[in-house]
Design a protein around this motif. Sequence first.
Motif, PDB file in Angstrom:
ATOM      1  N   MET A 122       5.640  -3.673   8.084  1.00 38.64           N
ATOM      2  CA  MET A 122       5.551  -2.688   6.765  1.00 38.64           C
ATOM      3  C   MET A 122       5.038  -3.392   5.685  1.00 38.64           C
ATOM      4  N   ILE A 123       5.474  -4.506   5.690  1.00 38.52           N
ATOM      5  CA  ILE A 123       5.238  -5.371   4.489  1.00 38.52           C
ATOM      6  C   ILE A 123       3.667  -5.792   4.588  1.00 38.52           C
ATOM      7  N   GLU A 124       3.161  -6.164   5.874  1.00 34.67           N
ATOM      8  CA  GLU A 124       1.972  -6.521   5.992  1.00 34.67           C
ATOM      9  C   GLU A 124       0.935  -5.433   5.918  1.00 34.67           C
ATOM     10  N   ALA A 125       1.427  -4.177   6.349  1.00 33.04           N
ATOM     11  CA  ALA A 125       0.467  -3.117   6.133  1.00 33.04           C
ATOM     12  C   ALA A 125       0.159  -2.804   4.715  1.00 33.04           C
ATOM     13  N   HIS A 126       1.362  -3.048   3.967  1.00 33.70           N
ATOM     14  CA  HIS A 126       1.059  -2.687   2.352  1.00 33.70           C
ATOM     15  C   HIS A 126       0.443  -3.771   1.556  1.00 33.70           C
ATOM     16  N   ARG A 127       0.712  -5.010   2.109  1.00 33.20           N
ATOM     17  CA  ARG A 127      -0.042  -6.167   1.470  1.00 33.20           C
ATOM     18  C   ARG A 127      -1.688  -5.916   1.779  1.00 33.20           C
ATOM     19  N   ASP A 128      -1.938  -5.790   3.020  1.00 28.32           N
ATOM     20  CA  ASP A 128      -3.225  -5.327   3.372  1.00 28.32           C
ATOM     21  C   ASP A 128      -3.892  -4.236   2.545  1.00 28.32           C
ATOM     22  N   LEU A 129      -3.247  -3.056   2.470  1.00 30.11           N
ATOM     23  CA  LEU A 129      -3.794  -1.999   1.537  1.00 30.11           C
ATOM     24  C   LEU A 129      -3.941  -2.444   0.205  1.00 30.11           C
ATOM     25  N   TYR A 130      -2.907  -3.131  -0.388  1.00 32.66           N
ATOM     26  CA  TYR A 130      -3.014  -3.154  -1.850  1.00 32.66           C
ATOM     27  C   TYR A 130      -4.392  -3.989  -1.882  1.00 32.66           C
ATOM     28  N   LEU A 131      -4.507  -5.060  -1.177  1.00 31.60           N
ATOM     29  CA  LEU A 131      -5.645  -6.360  -1.395  1.00 31.60           C
ATOM     30  C   LEU A 131      -7.119  -5.270  -1.245  1.00 31.60           C
ATOM     31  N   LYS A 132      -7.054  -4.391  -0.071  1.00 30.57           N
ATOM     32  CA  LYS A 132      -8.316  -3.911   0.172  1.00 30.57           C
ATOM     33  C   LYS A 132      -8.737  -2.802  -0.811  1.00 30.57           C
ATOM     34  N   LYS A 133      -7.686  -2.454  -1.332  1.00 35.80           N
ATOM     35  CA  LYS A 133      -7.917  -1.136  -2.360  1.00 35.80           C
ATOM     36  C   LYS A 133      -8.263  -1.859  -3.657  1.00 35.80           C
ATOM     37  N   ALA A 134      -7.661  -3.079  -3.986  1.00 40.91           N
ATOM     38  CA  ALA A 134      -8.158  -3.545  -5.251  1.00 40.91           C
ATOM     39  C   ALA A 134      -9.508  -4.106  -4.979  1.00 40.91           C
ATOM     40  N   ASN A 135     -10.100  -4.475  -4.038  1.00 38.25           N
ATOM     41  CA  ASN A 135     -11.313  -4.917  -3.801  1.00 38.25           C
ATOM     42  C   ASN A 135     -12.411  -4.086  -3.291  1.00 38.25           C
ATOM     43  N   GLY A 136     -11.898  -2.725  -3.451  1.00 31.67           N
ATOM     44  CA  GLY A 136     -12.997  -1.489  -3.174  1.00 31.67           C
ATOM     45  C   GLY A 136     -13.225  -1.396  -1.776  1.00 31.67           C
ATOM     46  N   ASN A 137     -12.381  -1.880  -0.735  1.00 26.97           N
ATOM     47  CA  ASN A 137     -12.715  -1.901   0.733  1.00 26.97           C
ATOM     48  C   ASN A 137     -11.545  -0.771   1.580  1.00 26.97           C
ATOM     49  N   ALA A 138     -11.101   0.055   0.769  1.00 23.00           N
ATOM     50  CA  ALA A 138     -10.338   1.039   1.046  1.00 23.00           C
ATOM     51  C   ALA A 138     -10.215   2.403   0.377  1.00 23.00           C
TER      52      ALA A 138
END
Length: 361
Positions: A345-361
Motif C-alpha cells: 500500500m505504501i509503495e503504491a501511494h508513493r509511486d502515485l504521488y511521485l508520478k502525479k507530481a511529475n506529470g506521468n500519471a
Amino acid sequence: MTLLHVFPSFGYGGQQSRLAALVRALGSEFRHYVLSLDEDVSARALFDDDAPAEFNTYQMKKSHGLSVTNVLTFRKLISNTNPDVLCTYNWGSIEAVVANRAGARKPHIHFEDGFGPDEISGKRNARRAVARRFALRNSTVVTPSQNLFSIARTDWRLKPDQVLHIRNGVDIERLQVRQESDQMGVTVGSLGALRPEKNYARLIKAFVKADHVKRARLRIAGDGPERSALAKLIGTDPRVSLLGATADPANVYAQFDIFALSSDTEQAPLSLMEAMAAGLPVVATNVGDIAEMVAEENRPYITRVGDNEAFVEALMHLLQNPSARAEIGAANRRHAREEFSLDKMIEAHRDLYLKKANGNA
C-alpha cells in the motif's frame, strides 16, 4: 514534495488512519497539509508528534448545489498552499476539485472510499454521479475496493487509465492475537465512526437477541453523530458499552473475541482488515468487498443486508463455539498476512504521488 489533503472531516476513520500510516512510512520525503471541512481534526492524534504534517479547518458554506463562496475560498487555499499534488477525499470534497479545475489546475488525486446513507448500494445519487463524471474527468481516482472501482468505471464513466484500485494495508505485527478470553464471558466488538450508514442499532439489537444467556459483552469503539441515539437504545443494559474514539486501535482489538460489522454500506473497511490481522472471527453484512476479503472459513458468517435473523444466528453460533472462533480467527490472520500488505500500500501511494507530481500519471 508538498501534498494538500482535503477531507470532509478529519475525525477518526479508515481514510484518516490510512493517511497516518502513509505519513509515518514516507517520512520527510513528503510534507502534508491536511484541511478538514468541518471543525473536527481529532484524528491528528493518530499521527506521531514529529510527523511532517499540519492540520487546519475550514467551515464550508452549506448549500444544495455548488457554492461559489466555497469554490473561491478553495481556489485561494490551493494557491496559497501551492501543493505539488492536491488530494481530495469522497464526495464532501468535490467543491475543492471544481476549484482546482477552475484555478491552479494542480495535479489531482481523488480518493473515494465509500458512500454515506444517501448513496448506499442500490440508491446511488444519479446527480452526484454526473457531477463526479464532470469534475473528475482529468483526475486520477483511487478506490480501495473492486466494487468502487467498477462504479467509477461504469456509473461515473471515467477512462480506464484514470481509475486505480489500491488495496488498503495494515501492520500485521502491531495487531496481536488475544491469548485467551475473559472468564467473565465473550466480548463482541466493533470499531468505526458512529454514523447512520454503519447501522450500529442493528448490531446492538442482534447482540441482545444472540446473547440469550446474558453472559457476553458488546463494546463499540468510535464516536459520531449517532452516539446519543445509540446510548438511548442501550439504556441501562450493562453488557453494552460505547467506548468512544481511540488513537490505539490495536489495543481495542486485543479486547475482542468476535468482530462485528452491521453496516448498510461499506467498501473495503480498514477496520475489517485490522480485526482479521488481530486473529478475530467476523460477523458482517455482505456489502462492498467484505465477502471476498475474509478467509473462506469465515464466509458463512457474512449475511445479506436486511436479513437480521441471519445476522443474529451467525453471531449466536460464534458466541457459543470457542473452537469455531479460534479456527476462523487463525484463518483470517493468515489471510490478512497474505492479502493486506502495508508495504504494498505504501509503495503504491508513493509511486502515485511521485508520478502525479511529475506529470506521468
